[in-house]
Structures are given as structure tokens and as C-alpha cells.
Design an enzyme around this catalytic site. Sequence first.
Site, PDB file in Angstrom:
ATOM      1  N   ASP A  30       0.813  -1.225   0.000  1.00  0.00           N
ATOM      2  CA  ASP A  30       0.000   0.000   0.000  1.00  0.00           C
ATOM      3  C   ASP A  30       0.846   1.275   0.000  1.00  0.00           C
ATOM      4  O   ASP A  30       0.675   2.156   0.859  1.00  0.00           O
ATOM      5  CB  ASP A  30      -0.921   0.014   1.225  1.00  0.00           C
ATOM      6  CG  ASP A  30      -1.709  -1.275   1.390  1.00  0.00           C
ATOM      7  OD1 ASP A  30      -2.188  -1.808   0.373  1.00  0.00           O
ATOM      8  OD2 ASP A  30      -1.854  -1.737   2.531  1.00  0.00           O
ATOM      9  N   GLU A  38     -11.538  -0.382  -3.852  1.00  0.00           N
ATOM     10  CA  GLU A  38     -10.839   0.269  -2.754  1.00  0.00           C
ATOM     11  C   GLU A  38      -9.641   1.018  -3.314  1.00  0.00           C
ATOM     12  O   GLU A  38      -9.488   1.174  -4.518  1.00  0.00           O
ATOM     13  CB  GLU A  38     -10.379  -0.766  -1.716  1.00  0.00           C
ATOM     14  CG  GLU A  38      -9.433  -1.817  -2.269  1.00  0.00           C
ATOM     15  CD  GLU A  38      -9.071  -2.897  -1.250  1.00  0.00           C
ATOM     16  OE1 GLU A  38      -9.707  -2.928  -0.175  1.00  0.00           O
ATOM     17  OE2 GLU A  38      -8.167  -3.694  -1.535  1.00  0.00           O
TER      18      GLU A  38
END
Length: 311
Positions: free
Chosen positions: A35, A206
Site C-alpha cells: 500500500d 478500494e
Amino acid sequence: MNKIILSIYFIALILASGNAYTQKNPFIRHMYTADPSARVWADGRLYVYASHDIAPPRGCDLMDQYHVFSTDDMINWVDHGEILRSSQVPWGRPEGGFMWAPDCAYKDGVYYFYFPHPSGTEWNKTWKVGIATSKKPASDFKVQGYIDLGEDNFAMIDPCVFTDDDGQVYFYYGGGGRCKGAKMKDNMIELDGKLQEMTGLDDFHEATWVHKYNGTYYLSYSDNNPGANRKKYATSNSPLGPWKYQGVYMDPTDCDTNHGSIVEYKGQWYAFYHDSSLSGKGNLRSICVDKLYYNTDGTIKKVIPTKEGWK
């Protein structure tokens, strides 16, 4: 003598050729990371705020202990160490873990670190977006609380904070198929108005990220492609949409998830993402980066992940 000079010449050529490449992907290899949120600060360095997959793998519940990495040449990376873990979150889940994709912003001498974390044992129903602050970009962060997102407690994950050219800051978050955004107040911890649905996105899952290029706003994200996320994007004339879907800018990597950021550094645009090439396991991921290019009409050319770096 001529043979020696020639040999030295060819060795120099080989070394020069090797140095023409930035780095191998993944570019962080001593620990598992995911991420990547890439930001460029006034000190001239590019910083990556990453989540951390803990080995041996068990699942996303073990994710904890955020680290920060930085570079000034896209070749050599510094690990500034851990900046926050779940045990340092006063309102956090007693069992810890679940320190998912973060982001960082800067305003008036303060760095604001935004991170999703549950407040209760029943993690999926107790998500909050926490805030930690520091006067430094990669150390001394202290938790200040969390953003009041009202009663709309859906998948409060993957925060993204975008600062427009006029200094106005916008906050985005979302998961489970929904994405929302709103203006932020100058204090960087409160929303300035109601959250709005980001409309016009195609198959949003997402990993919201917003950046601006040539006056146009880009919202990139991960989709629900069966088996592995693709990276898609949409554009708008407004930071809160409505958005116009533009397509896929990155096909699936060797990992079932993907989460990335797009940033300009020293005149070159880059796409950050993660894969599982070091571990071969989807819950032990590693962060990567490749160059990103735009077509003349402003659309993004598809990013092709590399392993050996690029020229």
C-alpha cells in the site's frame, strides 16, 4: 597497453549501462511492505508511507508497524524505521493489528499521518481513520484522535488526502464498493461539509488516490476483477467529481490485491504499487515503482510492471 585500455573501456561501458537503471522491483527487500503512499516534500526527497505485512503470514489482521522510506534519486532508499504501531493508538482495537493502507499530508509545518484502524474487537464494524502528527516527515508521530465521519460507518479504510493548487485540502476514503470525499477544514482533522459519493467510477473496490495533471483531477483505484485487482482511473474538472471513467492503467500483478499511488518527482511521473514476487504469498507483499506516462489527450498509458528497473 592497448588491450588494457580497451578492457577498461568496456568495463566502464558495462558499469555505465548498469547505472542507467534505477533499481530492481520490488525496491524494498529487507521486509514485507504494501500500500505505498508516495509524497514529495519541501526537502526535495520523495517519501513512501507503507503498511507492513508481518511474517509468517496469517492474514490482513496481522498488518501493523508502519514504516517510512525515502529517496532523492529513485535508486537509493532509506528506511527511516517504524513510525506507528497499533499499541500506540489509545482508542484502537485491544487485540491490535489491522493497520491498513495509510497516507500523509503536510500543512503549516506539520505532517499529518492518516491511517485506518478498528476501535473494537469486532473490527469490520468499528473502523475509524486515525490521525497522528509530527514536525518531521518520518519520525516522532503522535496519535491525535480520529476523523469524525458521522454514522456512515462503511469500510472506513484507505484514506487519501489531496491538496489542491489553492491550498484547499480534500479527504477521500472507501472500500467495499463505495468511495466518498469531502473538503477538509484548515485544522486537517475535521471535514468541511458532508461526505459526497464519488460518482462515475467503474467497478470501484478500494485504494482511492487523487492527483492532478495539467489542470485535470485523476482518481485512481483498485477494481473487483475476479482473482486479482486491476488499477483503474477516472478524471474530472472538480476534485469531488462527477468523474468520467477512463480505463485500466495497470493490469493485475502476481498478487490478488493491488494498492498504489501516482506522483511526480523531478519532472517524471511514477506509479507505485505492490506485488508478491519476493514471497509468492498474497499476504506477504512488497512495494514497487515504475514510470508512468500520459498520452497527448491526458489519458494514462498503461503501466507495465518491470523487475529489472528501467532506463
